[in-house]
Scaffold this motif. Structure first.
Motif, PDB file in Angstrom:
ATOM      1  N   VAL A 564      52.695   0.983 -26.729  1.00  0.00           N
ATOM      2  CA  VAL A 564      52.158   2.259 -27.192  1.00  0.00           C
ATOM      3  C   VAL A 564      51.029   2.674 -26.251  1.00  0.00           C
ATOM      4  O   VAL A 564      50.100   1.897 -25.997  1.00  0.00           O
ATOM      5  N   THR A 565      51.113   3.871 -25.727  1.00  0.00           N
ATOM      6  CA  THR A 565      50.062   4.376 -24.836  1.00  0.00           C
ATOM      7  C   THR A 565      49.073   5.192 -25.651  1.00  0.00           C
ATOM      8  O   THR A 565      49.395   6.275 -26.142  1.00  0.00           O
ATOM      9  N   PRO A 566      47.830   4.694 -25.821  1.00  0.00           N
ATOM     10  CA  PRO A 566      46.862   5.417 -26.639  1.00  0.00           C
ATOM     11  C   PRO A 566      46.292   6.624 -25.905  1.00  0.00           C
ATOM     12  O   PRO A 566      46.268   6.682 -24.680  1.00  0.00           O
ATOM     13  N   ASP A 567      45.845   7.580 -26.670  1.00  0.00           N
ATOM     14  CA  ASP A 567      45.182   8.753 -26.126  1.00  0.00           C
ATOM     15  C   ASP A 567      43.694   8.427 -25.979  1.00  0.00           C
ATOM     16  O   ASP A 567      43.019   8.161 -26.974  1.00  0.00           O
ATOM     17  N   VAL A 568      43.178   8.446 -24.742  1.00  0.00           N
ATOM     18  CA  VAL A 568      41.779   8.110 -24.484  1.00  0.00           C
ATOM     19  C   VAL A 568      41.028   9.385 -24.145  1.00  0.00           C
ATOM     20  O   VAL A 568      41.397  10.119 -23.223  1.00  0.00           O
ATOM     21  N   ALA A 569      39.971   9.661 -24.907  1.00  0.00           N
ATOM     22  CA  ALA A 569      39.150  10.845 -24.678  1.00  0.00           C
ATOM     23  C   ALA A 569      38.054  10.493 -23.677  1.00  0.00           C
ATOM     24  O   ALA A 569      37.266   9.567 -23.917  1.00  0.00           O
ATOM     25  N   THR A 570      37.992  11.211 -22.562  1.00  0.00           N
ATOM     26  CA  THR A 570      36.989  10.907 -21.526  1.00  0.00           C
ATOM     27  C   THR A 570      35.676  11.603 -21.798  1.00  0.00           C
ATOM     28  O   THR A 570      34.604  11.123 -21.406  1.00  0.00           O
ATOM     29  N   THR A 571      35.710  12.753 -22.446  1.00  0.00           N
ATOM     30  CA  THR A 571      34.486  13.487 -22.748  1.00  0.00           C
ATOM     31  C   THR A 571      34.523  13.953 -24.189  1.00  0.00           C
ATOM     32  O   THR A 571      35.576  13.944 -24.839  1.00  0.00           O
ATOM     33  N   GLY A 572      33.397  14.376 -24.657  1.00  0.00           N
ATOM     34  CA  GLY A 572      33.357  14.889 -26.023  1.00  0.00           C
ATOM     35  C   GLY A 572      31.962  15.270 -26.429  1.00  0.00           C
ATOM     36  O   GLY A 572      30.998  14.579 -26.096  1.00  0.00           O
ATOM     37  N   GLY A 573      31.857  16.354 -27.168  1.00  0.00           N
ATOM     38  CA  GLY A 573      30.567  16.774 -27.686  1.00  0.00           C
ATOM     39  C   GLY A 573      30.492  16.526 -29.174  1.00  0.00           C
ATOM     40  O   GLY A 573      31.490  16.210 -29.830  1.00  0.00           O
ATOM     41  N   ALA A 574      29.300  16.639 -29.703  1.00  0.00           N
ATOM     42  CA  ALA A 574      29.101  16.387 -31.124  1.00  0.00           C
ATOM     43  C   ALA A 574      29.876  17.389 -31.967  1.00  0.00           C
ATOM     44  O   ALA A 574      29.927  18.576 -31.658  1.00  0.00           O
ATOM     45  N   LEU A 575      30.502  16.877 -33.036  1.00  0.00           N
ATOM     46  CA  LEU A 575      31.272  17.728 -33.960  1.00  0.00           C
ATOM     47  C   LEU A 575      30.458  18.049 -35.192  1.00  0.00           C
ATOM     48  O   LEU A 575      29.643  17.229 -35.661  1.00  0.00           O
ATOM     49  N   ALA A 576      30.676  19.217 -35.725  1.00  0.00           N
ATOM     50  CA  ALA A 576      30.087  19.546 -37.006  1.00  0.00           C
ATOM     51  C   ALA A 576      30.666  18.621 -38.074  1.00  0.00           C
ATOM     52  O   ALA A 576      31.791  18.128 -37.952  1.00  0.00           O
ATOM     53  N   SER A 577      29.896  18.388 -39.116  1.00  0.00           N
ATOM     54  CA  SER A 577      30.305  17.413 -40.131  1.00  0.00           C
ATOM     55  C   SER A 577      31.652  17.769 -40.762  1.00  0.00           C
ATOM     56  O   SER A 577      32.486  16.880 -41.006  1.00  0.00           O
ATOM     57  N   GLU A 578      31.895  19.070 -41.000  1.00  0.00           N
ATOM     58  CA  GLU A 578      33.178  19.447 -41.604  1.00  0.00           C
ATOM     59  C   GLU A 578      34.351  19.210 -40.654  1.00  0.00           C
ATOM     60  O   GLU A 578      35.444  18.812 -41.066  1.00  0.00           O
ATOM     61  N   ASP A 579      34.125  19.417 -39.334  1.00  0.00           N
ATOM     62  CA  ASP A 579      35.173  19.162 -38.347  1.00  0.00           C
ATOM     63  C   ASP A 579      35.422  17.672 -38.198  1.00  0.00           C
ATOM     64  O   ASP A 579      36.576  17.231 -38.037  1.00  0.00           O
ATOM     65  N   LEU A 580      34.358  16.894 -38.288  1.00  0.00           N
ATOM     66  CA  LEU A 580      34.496  15.437 -38.208  1.00  0.00           C
ATOM     67  C   LEU A 580      35.291  14.912 -39.400  1.00  0.00           C
ATOM     68  O   LEU A 580      36.176  14.055 -39.258  1.00  0.00           O
ATOM     69  N   THR A 581      35.005  15.462 -40.562  1.00  0.00           N
ATOM     70  CA  THR A 581      35.732  15.044 -41.770  1.00  0.00           C
ATOM     71  C   THR A 581      37.207  15.410 -41.669  1.00  0.00           C
ATOM     72  O   THR A 581      38.098  14.615 -42.022  1.00  0.00           O
ATOM     73  N   THR A 582      37.502  16.611 -41.171  1.00  0.00           N
ATOM     74  CA  THR A 582      38.902  17.043 -41.030  1.00  0.00           C
ATOM     75  C   THR A 582      39.658  16.135 -40.088  1.00  0.00           C
ATOM     76  O   THR A 582      40.804  15.725 -40.359  1.00  0.00           O
ATOM     77  N   ARG A 583      39.025  15.786 -38.957  1.00  0.00           N
ATOM     78  CA  ARG A 583      39.702  14.918 -37.988  1.00  0.00           C
ATOM     79  C   ARG A 583      39.908  13.524 -38.565  1.00  0.00           C
ATOM     80  O   ARG A 583      40.991  12.936 -38.426  1.00  0.00           O
ATOM     81  N   ALA A 584      38.881  12.977 -39.206  1.00  0.00           N
ATOM     82  CA  ALA A 584      38.983  11.613 -39.735  1.00  0.00           C
ATOM     83  C   ALA A 584      40.046  11.510 -40.828  1.00  0.00           C
ATOM     84  O   ALA A 584      40.878  10.594 -40.823  1.00  0.00           O
ATOM     85  N   THR A 585      40.026  12.441 -41.782  1.00  0.00           N
ATOM     86  CA  THR A 585      41.004  12.369 -42.878  1.00  0.00           C
ATOM     87  C   THR A 585      42.413  12.670 -42.395  1.00  0.00           C
ATOM     88  O   THR A 585      43.393  12.193 -42.983  1.00  0.00           O
ATOM     89  N   GLY A 586      42.564  13.449 -41.331  1.00  0.00           N
ATOM     90  CA  GLY A 586      43.889  13.742 -40.801  1.00  0.00           C
ATOM     91  C   GLY A 586      44.551  12.556 -40.143  1.00  0.00           C
ATOM     92  O   GLY A 586      45.784  12.430 -40.174  1.00  0.00           O
TER      93      GLY A 586
END
Length: 595
Positions: A564-586
């Motif tokens: 399995v080839t994982p998706d590696v994020a090279t960069t990233g900025g801080a997410l708003a709490s609601e966006d973080l929750t949406t990504r985590a629960t998804g």
């Protein structure tokens, strides 16, 4: 020994012989036969099931089997009841018995005149005790010798030629009924047409073999009577009758001899077992559309009454589920018509398989919508609500449930190895079966057995985060009770374990067992690791907010070994709490382990 009989008694006997042996009142005539022997056998058979069975000679050389006597209203009520219960033929009728002559059944009340009818000329017959008569004032007496009760007349079994001759006078309906009886017991599988061809003859031979009689392929009159009586008795025990639930808006022919009404808890009308039959029935009725039909299909498979093994099929507007386990089977069928979902769920023990097959055939041929769907609130009791129940039916419970997260678009999942240890079956979100693809260092990769498209896929962090930086864990702390994943917040305390391991992250946050295997996310929503079980150490008690996670680098290594080839994020900025929750629960998925 000599006995004395008054002239008055003799007069009563003579009148009884001339006028017939019947009592006053109405009778339910259920059968008539040209053979006295057959009529006696049929009367005996009915006597094992019913009360007040009588047999009388009828003009024209026939012998009638009757029930009674009753008053007129009672006779009509008995006729309707016994027809409804399938205990007597549909062509039975009420009669005043004016044509009835000598009584041949019960044998204990047979009169002299009856013996004259029942005994062939030249065989000789004794005299049975007369029926009680009214006292007489006559004083004249005569003497007579004691009588010897006559033995019942038993005709010899028909030869094959005689059986064919007696069979030749059967009408089409009678021949079809014999085929139906043979079909009921599994001896005949072809079309009901009343034609006794090779298939019917072969089925007759199989029945004769099972019955322990000579195998000729032609049933004698006695054998036909026996087969039909066994057929009627089996039908009566199964009790296939029209059932209409006005609340559910459903009409269906159901095995009411084996189940009885219990309660309504929408979307079900429940029928429990009757007389220890072990069979259970639930009618299904609810308003809905195709989406609701699909939801019902998924929910039913979580119920304990629906075993996990067996075939499943879902069409555009219907579905069928066959659940199989040792000793029990459950079949579910539902369809969508005019914004209404309706169907049935039948469950039976192994020994009732033949009855269930007959019941299902009748149910599917007659299942009809007759009105609006069941009121969704009917039978609802707030005080008895439970997460472990759906409308009065127990939800199947796993050995344990915890968390995992999707790592690619094909629905493959990473979880803690402890979550899937010694599982007979593994599911994702309780709906999708999965198997172990790879495992190492407490990390397991799961692969769904069917098609699964996740909402979110983990993007792996390229390196450890900063100490004291904010982290969060997606998981199911209460084993799926909440229905969706939740997010717990804390901080990254160290990039090494307490023993100095560089594959471990130490976190400060409060978690529960159900969170184990869930993703640990940094402030950008990238997966920094996977939550591990709490270490087991009898000599040391850690603070409640201490937790450990496998680093993303360790997770990536296991994924690559699994192909399995994982998706590696090279960069990233801080997410708003609601966006973080949406990504985590998804990306977070409930992982369940079953026996």
């Amino acid at each position: 020994m000599r006995i004395l009989v008054s002239l008055g008694v003799l007069l009563v006997l003579l009148v009884a012989g001339a006028a017939g042996a019947q009592d006053r009142g109405s009778y339910v005539q259920i059968e008539a036969h040209p053979s006295l022997r057959v009529a006696q056998e049929r009367a005996r058979a009915y006597g094992n099931l019913l009360q007040s069975v009588n047999g009388f000679a009828i003009p024209g050389g026939w012998y009638g089997v009757t029930l009674g006597p009753f008053d007129d209203a009672q006779a009509l009520a008995e006729l309707r009841r016994l027809r409804r219960e399938g205990l007597i033929p549909r062509d039975s009728f009420v009669t005043e018995g004016g044509s009835y002559r000598d009584r041949f059944w019960p044998l204990g009340v047979t009169t002299d005149a009856d013996i004259a009818v029942a005994t062939p000329q030249g065989q000789g017959a004794g005299t049975t005790a007369p029926q009680p008569a009214a006292p007489s004032t006559d004083t004249a007496v005569i003497a007579t010798e004691p009588a010897t009760p006559a033995a019942p007349v038993v005709e010899p079994e028909e030869t094959p030629s005689e059986a064919r001759r007696s069979e030749s006078v059967l009408n089409r309906e009678e021949r079809e009924n014999l085929q139906r009886a043979l079909q009921w017991f599994g001896f005949y599988t072809a079309r009901i047409d009343g034609a006794f061809g090779r298939g019917t003859r072969a089925s007759m031979s199989r029945w004769q073999e099972q019955a322990g009689v000579d195998v000729t392929g032609v049933l004698t009159t006695r054998q036909r009577a026996r087969l039909l009586e066994e057929f009627r008795a089996a039908q009566a025990a199964l009790g296939l009758e029209p059932l209409e639930s006005r609340d559910a808006g459903i009409r269906v022919t159901a095995p009411l001899g084996l189940v009885q009404f219990d309660r309504i808890e929408a979307p079900f009308v429940h029928y429990t077992e009757k007389d220890g039959s072990g069979m259970r029935l639930s009618l299904i009725s609810q308003p809905g559309d195709r989406a609701a039909l699909g939801g019902l299909y998924e929910i039913l498979q979580t119920l304990d009454v629906v075993p996990t093994e067996g075939e499943r099929s879902k069409q555009r507007d219907s579905f069928r589920i066959m659940g199989l386990e040792d000793g029990r089977t459950t079949q579910v069928f539902a369809k969508l018509e005019d914004s209404k979902i309706f169907g049935y769920m039948l469950s039976w023990p192994e020994e009732r398989a033949a009855d269930a097959a007959r019941a299902i055939e009748a149910m599917e041929a007659t299942l009809t919508s007759t009105g609006p769907a069941l009121d969704p609130d009917l039978g609802f009791d707030p005080a008895t609500q439970s997460f472990d129940m759906v409308s009065g039916l127990e939800v199947r419970q796993p050995l344990r449930s915890a968390s995992g997260f999707f790592v690619d678009g094909r629905g493959r999942v990473v979880t803690a190895s402890e979550n899937v240890r010694a599982c007979g079956r593994i599911t994702l979100d309780r709906l999708h079966d999965a198997r172990v693809l790879a495992a190492a260092n407490g990390i397991t990769v799961l692969e769904p057995l069917g098609t699964l498209a996740p909402i979110e896929v983990a993007r792996m962090a390229p390196a450890e985060g900063r100490l004291r930086s904010a982290v969060s864990v997606g998981g199911f702390p209460f084993g799926g009770v909440l229905g969706a994943a939740t997010l717990s917040f804390g901080t990254l305390e160290d990039v090494r374990g307490l023993d100095g391991s560089d594959a471990i992250l130490r976190l400060s946050l409060n978690t529960r067992e159900g969170d184990v295997g869930g993703p640990v996310l940094d402030g950008s929503g990238r997966v920094a690791g996977m939550l591990l079980p709490a270490p087991q150490d009898d000599n040391r008690a850690l603070p409640a907010d201490v937790a450990f996670a496998a680093k993303s680098s360790a997770v990536k290594m296991v994924l690559r070994d699994a192909g399995v080839t994982p998706d590696v994020a090279t960069t990233g900025g801080a997410l708003a709490s609601e966006d973080l929750t949406t990504r985590a629960t998804g990306m977070t998925v409930l992982v369940s382990c079953w026996e």
